[in-house]
Enzyme design. Structure first.
Site, mmCIF file in Angstrom:
data_model
loop_
_atom_site.group_PDB
_atom_site.id
_atom_site.type_symbol
_atom_site.label_atom_id
_atom_site.label_comp_id
_atom_site.label_asym_id
_atom_site.label_seq_id
_atom_site.Cartn_x
_atom_site.Cartn_y
_atom_site.Cartn_z
ATOM 1 N N THR A 43 -13.415 5.950 25.990
ATOM 2 C CA THR A 43 -13.928 5.180 27.158
ATOM 3 C C THR A 43 -13.622 4.288 27.526
ATOM 4 O OG1 THR A 43 -16.457 6.204 27.118
ATOM 5 C CG2 THR A 43 -16.331 4.462 27.799
ATOM 6 N N GLU A 68 -13.915 1.025 30.040
ATOM 7 C CA GLU A 68 -14.556 -0.639 30.786
ATOM 8 C C GLU A 68 -13.333 -1.318 32.044
ATOM 9 O OE1 GLU A 68 -14.594 -1.034 27.496
ATOM 10 O OE2 GLU A 68 -15.758 0.391 26.746
ATOM 11 N N TYR A 85 -13.696 5.100 9.997
ATOM 12 C CA TYR A 85 -15.084 5.308 11.030
ATOM 13 C C TYR A 85 -15.663 6.894 10.663
ATOM 14 C CZ TYR A 85 -17.115 5.000 15.396
ATOM 15 O OH TYR A 85 -18.405 5.134 16.539
ATOM 16 N N GLN A 139 -16.196 11.317 20.899
ATOM 17 C CA GLN A 139 -16.959 11.938 22.063
ATOM 18 C C GLN A 139 -15.906 12.181 23.240
ATOM 19 O OE1 GLN A 139 -17.917 6.804 22.920
ATOM 20 N NE2 GLN A 139 -15.355 6.770 23.722
#
Length: 188
Positions: free
Chosen positions: A135, A137, A170, A180
């Site tokens: 993702t 930004e 992670y 995701q």
């Protein structure tokens, strides 16, 4: 930590499917038109942004709360050119899907083409054994509308290899953004 070269990145793609899809060289032209470049560089990989965007809006006059985020703060768009309002913000995602090796940390930096226009891209580090679409930004720091081009370069990922393996990756700590797909909103 050592920054990894194009040769190492290519090998990691072949052996571990680290980046899919993968452009083995810088792509600067598409259908005879100049584009914002993407693909393998000397010490990194320039990723593309998809046509999937979430743009901040004040239509509903809600408060942006990272612990209780409301989708009413955003307008969804699937477009080839995303217009970010002045002094506003949009979320996008990479076309590329990443699978980070256990001994690697990935840092993202913006592309100078966008930065020189007042458009800043931010991404937190991709941690060892994280995987998914990233993702992105985008901040429009200008008093004017700003344009992001889908399917073109948006940011560069730098791969840092550690001298030793981390105790917990992670994946092992079951990170909330693991695997995701699509633009992912804040999770707590």
């Amino acid at each position: 930590m050592t920054i990894m070269s194009d040769k190492w990145i290519k090998d990691a793609v072949i052996k571990q499917s680290m980046i899919r899809p993968f452009a083995e060289k810088q792509v600067r032209v598409h259908n005879k038109e100049k584009i914002i470049s993407y693909g393998l560089s000397s010490y990194g990989y320039d990723a593309r942004v998809s046509n999937e965007f979430k743009i901040f809006t004040n239509i509903n006059s809600t408060t942006v709360d990272p612990k209780n985020f409301s989708e009413d703060n955003l307008v969804d768009r699937e477009v080839d050119e995303c217009i970010i309002p002045p002094n506003s913000f949009a979320l996008g995602r990479t076309i590329e899907y990443f699978k980070i090796p256990r001994d690697v940390l990935v840092i993202c930096v913006g592309k100078s083409t966008y930065a020189r226009c007042g458009i800043i891209v931010n991404v937190t580090p991709l941690e060892p054994e994280w995987e998914g679409h990233v993702t992105l930004e985008f901040s429009n720091t200008t008093p004017l509308p700003a344009k992001i081009y889908a399917n073109e370069g948006a940011c560069q990922f730098l791969f840092l290899k550690s001298d030793q393996i981390c105790d917990t990756s992670y994946a092992e700590r079951q990170g909330k953004y693991m695997k995701q797909v699509g633009v992912t909103l804040p999770l707590t």
